[in-house]
Design an enzyme around this catalytic site. Sequence first.
Site, mmCIF file in Angstrom:
data_model
loop_
_atom_site.group_PDB
_atom_site.id
_atom_site.type_symbol
_atom_site.label_atom_id
_atom_site.label_comp_id
_atom_site.label_asym_id
_atom_site.label_seq_id
_atom_site.Cartn_x
_atom_site.Cartn_y
_atom_site.Cartn_z
ATOM 1 C CG ASP A 1 48.787 47.019 38.614
ATOM 2 O OD1 ASP A 1 49.297 46.505 39.621
ATOM 3 O OD2 ASP A 1 47.640 46.725 38.228
ATOM 4 C CD GLU B 1 45.791 43.463 42.704
ATOM 5 O OE1 GLU B 1 44.803 42.811 43.084
ATOM 6 O OE2 GLU B 1 45.825 44.708 42.736
ATOM 7 C CD GLU B 2 44.680 47.868 41.846
ATOM 8 O OE1 GLU B 2 43.485 47.513 41.811
ATOM 9 O OE2 GLU B 2 45.253 48.226 42.891
ATOM 10 C CG HIS C 1 41.220 51.393 45.022
ATOM 11 N ND1 HIS C 1 40.612 50.596 44.060
ATOM 12 C CD2 HIS C 1 42.330 50.720 45.396
ATOM 13 C CE1 HIS C 1 41.346 49.503 43.881
ATOM 14 N NE2 HIS C 1 42.398 49.561 44.693
#
Length: 405
Positions: free
Chosen positions: A85, A143-144, A370
């Site tokens: 993702d 996962e996020e 990020h």
Amino acid sequence: MDMNLREKVKKSASGKLPVMIDHRRHFHRNPELSFAEERTAAAIADSLHSLGLKVETSVAGHGVVALIKGEAGDGACVALRADMDALPIEEKTGKAYSSMNLGVMHACGHDAHMAMLLGAAQILHELRSGFGGTVKLIFQPAEEQLPGGAKAMIEAGVLQNPDVDAIIALHVSPDMPAGTLGFCPGAFMASGDEINIRLSGKGGHAAQPDKNDDVVLAAAQLLVNLQQIVSRKTPPALPAVLSFGKLVASGAHNILPDEALMQGTLRTFDEVFRARAKEMIRQIAAGTALAHGIEAEVIIADGYPVLHNDPSLTTSIQHLANQLYGQEWVRTLPNRMTTEDFAYYSQKIPACFIRLGTGNEALGIRAGLHSPLFDIDESAMQNGAAMLTASAITLLNEGFPQVNK
């Protein structure tokens, strides 16, 4: 792993780099958010089908699973995992392969993780006559975002049929030079829980605090009180963080609001203390609210547990990395307060989570994870794919170290 096979793996990984770059850039141009990785999963399945593998799709949402069976006999099963993702970030790199999905970006390297696992799949398929047992390829969604795709995949049976004896994954690290490999035996990444506190009372004119409730003052007091959990209630040798990144109280210069919302995160490396800290948060919030004559509602969203690298397994794979690339390319890392849902696998079976350096100051590739400017030195992917491949083959051929199950 004998020298001849090591060199075959490294040579094959080097040769697969252009294909891995193509895969990575395709995923980077077409990022999809957590729980929505439909096109990503389809592209992965197509690539695995092209190897003649039997592929299982729609596992726990958009997960993809495939098996590569060695031709040197039956044996154990090693899983290799990549997450799929992207993040809700608008890319600002200006690269030719920038995201075409406005406001969505692979800013955490999951595009590279998928590309490297596809590269490893190709190498393992080519070298399948050189090992026995089974390699399970796990492409995991979400996962996020809590509750995370790992937990759902485990519940869907991804660690069975055949039973997985150990699992390995890697994650890019822009703060390490491209191609370097980092290892941390034991507790590597922290647990992480989301803390939501709502304070409510009777709002009114700020000039008449005696006739109203001051939830802003209560929130300020609560922020200070909660820090006692870290400064006074946490064992001195145990890392712990309690941080609040959001406090909203929509009053005005002369208006006391009737509500204040606080949001934060709790992180630690001990599951027993983690549970106790969450109870202390509830108790301190209730006590502070009582002192101010208001109400406190505490909602804690349980996040990912502690990611534990099996010490024996991790030390063994680190030794393999030294053999592959030399000690100058291998690092022992400290634990870190960030979280990863790979932790769920590590609580079920022996696990090793590796960091792969992808930074390159000379190329200006230095932005952190990020970040809207995040990018990687793609040359590092050949080391990542080789490390995944060599780890699986070595464990299947030479057996497992004395792991802590």
